[in-house]
Write a protein that holds these residues in place. Structure first.
Motif, PDB file in Angstrom:
ATOM      1  N   TRP A 239      -3.879   3.565   1.855  1.00 22.50           N
ATOM      2  CA  TRP A 239      -3.302   4.858   1.570  1.00 22.50           C
ATOM      3  C   TRP A 239      -4.198   6.017   2.542  1.00 22.50           C
ATOM      4  O   TRP A 239      -3.789   6.816   3.041  1.00 22.50           O
ATOM      5  CB  TRP A 239      -3.520   5.313   0.277  1.00 22.50           C
ATOM      6  N   SER A 240      -5.422   5.645   2.725  1.00 23.62           N
ATOM      7  CA  SER A 240      -6.268   6.720   3.512  1.00 23.62           C
ATOM      8  C   SER A 240      -5.921   6.721   4.919  1.00 23.62           C
ATOM      9  O   SER A 240      -5.590   7.749   5.673  1.00 23.62           O
ATOM     10  CB  SER A 240      -7.751   6.394   3.306  1.00 23.62           C
ATOM     11  N   ALA A 241      -5.661   5.375   5.552  1.00 23.76           N
ATOM     12  CA  ALA A 241      -5.257   5.414   6.901  1.00 23.76           C
ATOM     13  C   ALA A 241      -3.727   5.644   6.917  1.00 23.76           C
ATOM     14  O   ALA A 241      -3.787   6.491   7.934  1.00 23.76           O
ATOM     15  CB  ALA A 241      -5.196   3.814   7.433  1.00 23.76           C
ATOM     16  N   MET A 263       8.231   6.226  -1.183  1.00 22.21           N
ATOM     17  CA  MET A 263       7.686   5.637  -1.963  1.00 22.21           C
ATOM     18  C   MET A 263       6.651   4.553  -1.507  1.00 22.21           C
ATOM     19  O   MET A 263       7.210   3.829  -0.765  1.00 22.21           O
ATOM     20  CB  MET A 263       8.577   5.096  -2.993  1.00 22.21           C
ATOM     21  N   ILE A 264       5.163   4.596  -1.702  1.00 19.86           N
ATOM     22  CA  ILE A 264       4.420   3.966  -0.832  1.00 19.86           C
ATOM     23  C   ILE A 264       3.643   3.021  -1.825  1.00 19.86           C
ATOM     24  O   ILE A 264       3.196   3.271  -2.882  1.00 19.86           O
ATOM     25  CB  ILE A 264       3.443   4.740  -0.102  1.00 19.86           C
ATOM     26  N   VAL A 272       2.811   5.359  -4.746  1.00 15.34           N
ATOM     27  CA  VAL A 272       2.690   6.980  -4.630  1.00 15.34           C
ATOM     28  C   VAL A 272       4.037   7.308  -4.098  1.00 15.34           C
ATOM     29  O   VAL A 272       4.652   7.086  -3.092  1.00 15.34           O
ATOM     30  CB  VAL A 272       1.410   6.960  -3.520  1.00 15.34           C
ATOM     31  N   LEU A 273       4.528   8.616  -4.644  1.00 17.21           N
ATOM     32  CA  LEU A 273       5.536   9.351  -4.195  1.00 17.21           C
ATOM     33  C   LEU A 273       5.210  10.256  -2.890  1.00 17.21           C
ATOM     34  O   LEU A 273       4.275  11.141  -3.290  1.00 17.21           O
ATOM     35  CB  LEU A 273       6.122  10.264  -5.193  1.00 17.21           C
ATOM     36  N   ILE A 321      -5.482  -0.947  10.470  1.00 13.62           N
ATOM     37  CA  ILE A 321      -6.136  -0.344   9.513  1.00 13.62           C
ATOM     38  C   ILE A 321      -5.035   0.028   8.528  1.00 13.62           C
ATOM     39  O   ILE A 321      -5.350   0.183   7.296  1.00 13.62           O
ATOM     40  CB  ILE A 321      -6.723   0.885  10.029  1.00 13.62           C
ATOM     41  N   LEU A 322      -3.723   0.205   8.789  1.00 18.22           N
ATOM     42  CA  LEU A 322      -2.925   0.319   7.837  1.00 18.22           C
ATOM     43  C   LEU A 322      -2.565  -0.816   6.729  1.00 18.22           C
ATOM     44  O   LEU A 322      -2.348  -0.489   5.472  1.00 18.22           O
ATOM     45  CB  LEU A 322      -1.458   0.690   8.255  1.00 18.22           C
ATOM     46  N   GLY A 323      -2.691  -1.954   7.392  1.00 19.84           N
ATOM     47  CA  GLY A 323      -2.527  -3.088   6.533  1.00 19.84           C
ATOM     48  C   GLY A 323      -1.217  -3.925   6.552  1.00 19.84           C
ATOM     49  O   GLY A 323      -0.880  -4.921   5.953  1.00 19.84           O
TER      50      GLY A 323
END
Length: 335
Positions: A239-241, A263-264, A272-273, A321-323
């Motif tokens: 989420w941070s990346a 929607m993550i 997370v919206l 880093i996003l994954g």
């Protein structure tokens, strides 16, 4: 901290039925604790005890970006309502409806509420509702940039005047609007007759809307430089990346990102919206659980003058880093 008061924005091009919709809504007893701010009264008068008229006064911040414009009139009106609410001069406010002028861009309203140091603690943007005329909607989308922008930022689109439009006209307009903004709910209405429960219900099933199939058969319209793409990530995202990447994108091209919604999957129990208009991102909302079995991340971008390949190249540079690596499920040129 007390519960935030919801703000609903009703916009739409000139003559599309905003005031008719609002007049009918205010007959609903459940909306008695609703204040109304209007930029224009229109021909249909509004009889409401918490009606305020606001004249559009803006303050353009450094940088010249029109979406990052402070609506001074709105700040003053909302703070005045908040003061009356705190002092008990009026019934406790549940919701404020802002009716914009027909040529208005909703982005400055969002920016004003989400960045003002007082308003952001007492109000939250609930949704943007756009009225679109079934008879003239296609013409407005072809010739009026404001109409295209309003459709792009909508959470819900109300198709009006369906009683005097042909079935084919309405179906073609709806198909085109789904191309422009696949994440919005579309509701048909005659004389502003809309169920307020349905209208104000949250639109949380973003992944249904952004990953479904789209009708791309709309013909006969002038091409524009606007396109909509839907990205899917099969693995949870850092989420941070992702937030860093999105911030960099919006800083560089925010005026050209008309809408981003998604929607993550961040590896938690619920998603997370994500909801944003141009530079302006709503505070992310963490849901307790997924609305259905599809737990992949889906993000829709409605963009102007940005190629989808640019988005993918940028994302893939961050993939370590996003994954997760992004894939395009749908790419739609908006006409």
């Amino acid at each position: 901290m007390s519960k935030k008061r919801k703000i609903t924005i009703i916009t739409g091009f000139l003559g599309s039925g905003k005031t008719t919709l609002l007049t009918n809504l205010l007959k609903d007893p459940s909306l008695k604790n609703t204040a109304v701010l209007v930029n224009e009264f229109g021909r249909v008068g509004l009889d409401h005890h918490l009606l305020r008229r606001v004249d559009e006064r803006t303050l353009l911040l450094g940088g010249g970006c029109l979406c990052c414009t402070v609506r001074e009139d709105l700040v003053n009106s909302l703070r005045e309502l908040l003061d009356h609410d705190h002092r008990g001069d009026i019934e406790p406010l549940d919701r404020i409806i802002i009716e914009t002028s027909g040529l208005a861009d909703p982005a400055p309203i969002l920016f004003t509420v989400l960045t003002d140091t007082v308003l952001q603690h007492h109000f939250e943007i609930d949704q943007v509702i756009v009225t679109i005329d079934a008879v003239n909607g296609q013409l407005h989308l072809d010739r009026q940039p404001e109409s295209m922008k309003q459709a792009a930022v909508a959470d819900k689109m109300i198709i009006t005047k369906t009683d005097i439009a042909s079935k084919e006209e309405t179906e073609q307009l709806v198909s085109r609007l789904r191309l422009i903004n696949p994440s919005a709910d579309i509701i048909e209405s005659v004389y502003g007759d809309v169920d307020s429960v349905e209208l104000f219900a949250p639109n949380e099933k973003v992944n249904h809307n952004v990953s479904g199939s789209f009708d791309t058969s709309v013909k006969g319209h002038h091409a524009s430089n606007t396109q909509t793409i839907s990205l899917t990530f099969d693995q949870p995202l850092d989420w941070s990346a992702f937030g860093l990447w999105l911030s960099m994108l919006l800083h560089a091209r925010g005026q050209d990102v008309l809408r981003v919604k998604g929607m993550i999957d961040v590896g938690d129990r619920g998603p997370v919206l994500l909801n944003g208009v141009q530079h302006i991102i709503h505070p992310p909302e963490h849901l307790d659980e997924w609305p259905d079995e599809d737990k992949r991340s889906h993000v829709v971008f409605i963009m102007r003058s940005i190629e989808s390949e640019q988005i993918l190249l940028s994302l893939h540079a961050f993939q370590d880093i996003l994954g997760s690596r992004a894939s395009i499920r749908e790419k739609m040129e908006v006409h």
